[in-house]
Motif scaffolding. Structure first.
Motif, PDB file in Angstrom:
ATOM      1  N   UNK A  96       0.832  -1.202   0.000  1.00  0.00           N
ATOM      2  CA  UNK A  96       0.000   0.000   0.000  1.00  0.00           C
ATOM      3  C   UNK A  96       0.861   1.243   0.000  1.00  0.00           C
ATOM      4  N   UNK A  97       1.961   1.202  -0.725  1.00  0.00           N
ATOM      5  CA  UNK A  97       2.906   2.321  -0.782  1.00  0.00           C
ATOM      6  C   UNK A  97       2.907   2.900  -2.193  1.00  0.00           C
ATOM      7  N   UNK A  98       2.551   4.174  -2.302  1.00  0.00           N
ATOM      8  CA  UNK A  98       2.383   4.827  -3.604  1.00  0.00           C
ATOM      9  C   UNK A  98       1.419   3.995  -4.456  1.00  0.00           C
ATOM     10  N   UNK A  99       0.312   3.665  -3.842  1.00  0.00           N
ATOM     11  CA  UNK A  99      -0.660   2.736  -4.403  1.00  0.00           C
ATOM     12  C   UNK A  99      -1.168   3.158  -5.772  1.00  0.00           C
ATOM     13  N   UNK A 100      -1.568   4.416  -5.920  1.00  0.00           N
ATOM     14  CA  UNK A 100      -2.125   4.828  -7.206  1.00  0.00           C
ATOM     15  C   UNK A 100      -1.062   4.814  -8.301  1.00  0.00           C
ATOM     16  N   UNK A 101       0.167   5.160  -7.975  1.00  0.00           N
ATOM     17  CA  UNK A 101       1.246   5.095  -8.966  1.00  0.00           C
ATOM     18  C   UNK A 101       1.500   3.649  -9.372  1.00  0.00           C
ATOM     19  N   UNK A 102       1.560   2.750  -8.396  1.00  0.00           N
ATOM     20  CA  UNK A 102       1.773   1.332  -8.693  1.00  0.00           C
ATOM     21  C   UNK A 102       0.629   0.796  -9.549  1.00  0.00           C
ATOM     22  N   UNK A 103      -0.603   1.150  -9.195  1.00  0.00           N
ATOM     23  CA  UNK A 103      -1.763   0.695  -9.962  1.00  0.00           C
ATOM     24  C   UNK A 103      -1.718   1.233 -11.392  1.00  0.00           C
ATOM     25  N   UNK A 104      -1.361   2.501 -11.542  1.00  0.00           N
ATOM     26  CA  UNK A 104      -1.281   3.110 -12.874  1.00  0.00           C
ATOM     27  C   UNK A 104      -0.268   2.371 -13.749  1.00  0.00           C
ATOM     28  N   UNK A 105       0.932   2.147 -13.223  1.00  0.00           N
ATOM     29  CA  UNK A 105       1.958   1.479 -14.028  1.00  0.00           C
ATOM     30  C   UNK A 105       1.607   0.007 -14.285  1.00  0.00           C
ATOM     31  N   UNK A 143      -2.416   0.694   4.713  1.00  0.00           N
ATOM     32  CA  UNK A 143      -1.110   0.377   4.157  1.00  0.00           C
ATOM     33  C   UNK A 143      -0.157   1.525   4.437  1.00  0.00           C
ATOM     34  N   UNK A 144       0.978   1.515   3.798  1.00  0.00           N
ATOM     35  CA  UNK A 144       1.994   2.538   4.051  1.00  0.00           C
ATOM     36  C   UNK A 144       1.597   3.928   3.555  1.00  0.00           C
ATOM     37  N   UNK A 145       0.634   3.999   2.650  1.00  0.00           N
ATOM     38  CA  UNK A 145       0.193   5.320   2.180  1.00  0.00           C
ATOM     39  C   UNK A 145      -0.357   6.177   3.320  1.00  0.00           C
ATOM     40  N   UNK A 146      -0.826   5.561   4.376  1.00  0.00           N
ATOM     41  CA  UNK A 146      -1.323   6.310   5.544  1.00  0.00           C
ATOM     42  C   UNK A 146      -0.225   7.234   6.072  1.00  0.00           C
ATOM     43  N   UNK A 147       1.036   6.819   5.910  1.00  0.00           N
ATOM     44  CA  UNK A 147       2.175   7.611   6.384  1.00  0.00           C
ATOM     45  C   UNK A 147       2.887   8.343   5.249  1.00  0.00           C
ATOM     46  N   UNK A 148       2.992   7.679   4.118  1.00  0.00           N
ATOM     47  CA  UNK A 148       3.768   8.220   2.995  1.00  0.00           C
ATOM     48  C   UNK A 148       3.086   9.423   2.355  1.00  0.00           C
ATOM     49  N   UNK A 149       1.796   9.346   2.108  1.00  0.00           N
ATOM     50  CA  UNK A 149       1.091  10.426   1.413  1.00  0.00           C
ATOM     51  C   UNK A 149       1.092  11.727   2.216  1.00  0.00           C
ATOM     52  N   UNK A 161      11.243  20.088   5.501  1.00  0.00           N
ATOM     53  CA  UNK A 161      12.513  19.854   4.841  1.00  0.00           C
ATOM     54  C   UNK A 161      12.626  18.368   4.530  1.00  0.00           C
ATOM     55  N   UNK A 162      13.120  17.970   3.341  1.00  0.00           N
ATOM     56  CA  UNK A 162      13.224  16.557   3.012  1.00  0.00           C
ATOM     57  C   UNK A 162      14.044  15.739   4.006  1.00  0.00           C
ATOM     58  N   UNK A 163      14.927  16.392   4.761  1.00  0.00           N
ATOM     59  CA  UNK A 163      15.741  15.654   5.744  1.00  0.00           C
ATOM     60  C   UNK A 163      15.017  15.461   7.062  1.00  0.00           C
ATOM     61  N   UNK A 164      13.873  16.110   7.240  1.00  0.00           N
ATOM     62  CA  UNK A 164      13.124  15.958   8.491  1.00  0.00           C
ATOM     63  C   UNK A 164      12.542  14.547   8.584  1.00  0.00           C
ATOM     64  N   UNK A 165      12.422  14.085   9.797  1.00  0.00           N
ATOM     65  CA  UNK A 165      11.865  12.765  10.039  1.00  0.00           C
ATOM     66  C   UNK A 165      10.346  12.821   9.953  1.00  0.00           C
ATOM     67  N   UNK A 166       9.747  11.753   9.530  1.00  0.00           N
ATOM     68  CA  UNK A 166       8.293  11.655   9.477  1.00  0.00           C
ATOM     69  C   UNK A 166       7.727  11.577  10.898  1.00  0.00           C
ATOM     70  N   UNK A 167       8.538  11.109  11.830  1.00  0.00           N
ATOM     71  CA  UNK A 167       8.086  10.893  13.207  1.00  0.00           C
ATOM     72  C   UNK A 167       8.129  12.190  14.018  1.00  0.00           C
ATOM     73  N   UNK A 168       9.046  13.071  13.731  1.00  0.00           N
ATOM     74  CA  UNK A 168       9.220  14.255  14.579  1.00  0.00           C
ATOM     75  C   UNK A 168       8.101  15.266  14.505  1.00  0.00           C
TER      76      UNK A 168
END
Length: 168
Positions: A96-105, A143-149, A161-168
């Motif tokens: 469930x990570x980048x689900x719509x992109x995976x489905x599209x491809x 799935x992982x999209x809950x966190x990734x999106x 910032x891209x270097x920031x943690x998702x958790x912080x």
């Protein structure tokens, strides 16, 4: 109304997860065997070109021209793209990570196989994938999209910032 239900409902998210896992498993197993055992698409590509002739061709002339002019001379590249594409699409859908992109491809690969005259389970996979694409985020919510999106949304709005943690 049905689209709103697919995109927002928790029950729909659960049903979409089952569909996503089924489609993902199909892609993952097909890709895994191709990557692990080696895969050469040249025979398939040449067979598809041959299906463009005769009284009732299974392959359209424009697609056969593409295959003959681009895919067959680069069969090694296409073999690599198909094997790894199937594996990665399967992983994306299962996790469930980048689900719509995976489905599209995945759908693009299904259409390429259909255009090449191979029916098999491709039409069924396209139909199931349409539900995943229409549902969007809800298809990967369990799935992982809950966190990734949300992380990607913050990045694209310039709030993180891209270097920031998702958790912080």
């Amino acid at each position: 109304m049905f689209i709103k239900w697919l995109r927002e409902n928790q029950i729909a998210a659960g049903l979409l997860t089952i569909i996503r896992l089924y489609v993902g498993y199909s892609w993952l197993t097909a890709g895994f065997h191709k990557v692990a055992d080696g895969f050469d698409a040249s025979g398939f590509l040449q067979g598809a070109v041959a299906k463009a002739s005769g009284e009732n061709p299974a392959v359209q002339g424009w697609w056969a021209s593409f295959l003959e002019g681009v895919a067959v001379p680069n069969a090694g590249l296409f073999s690599f793209l198909v094997a790894w594409g199937e594996l990665l699409v399967g992983l994306g859908l299962i996790l469930g990570c980048l689900t719509t992109a995976a489905a599209f491809f995945g759908m693009m690969m299904n259409f390429a196989f259909l255009f090449s005259g191979t029916v098999s389970t491709n039409a069924q996979m396209v139909l199931l994938t349409i539900f995943i694409l229409v549902a969007g985020y809800n298809a990967g919510k369990i799935g992982l999209d809950r966190f990734v999106i949300p992380f990607i949304r913050k990045l694209t709005k310039g709030k993180m910032n891209p270097r920031d943690s998702i958790v912080s």
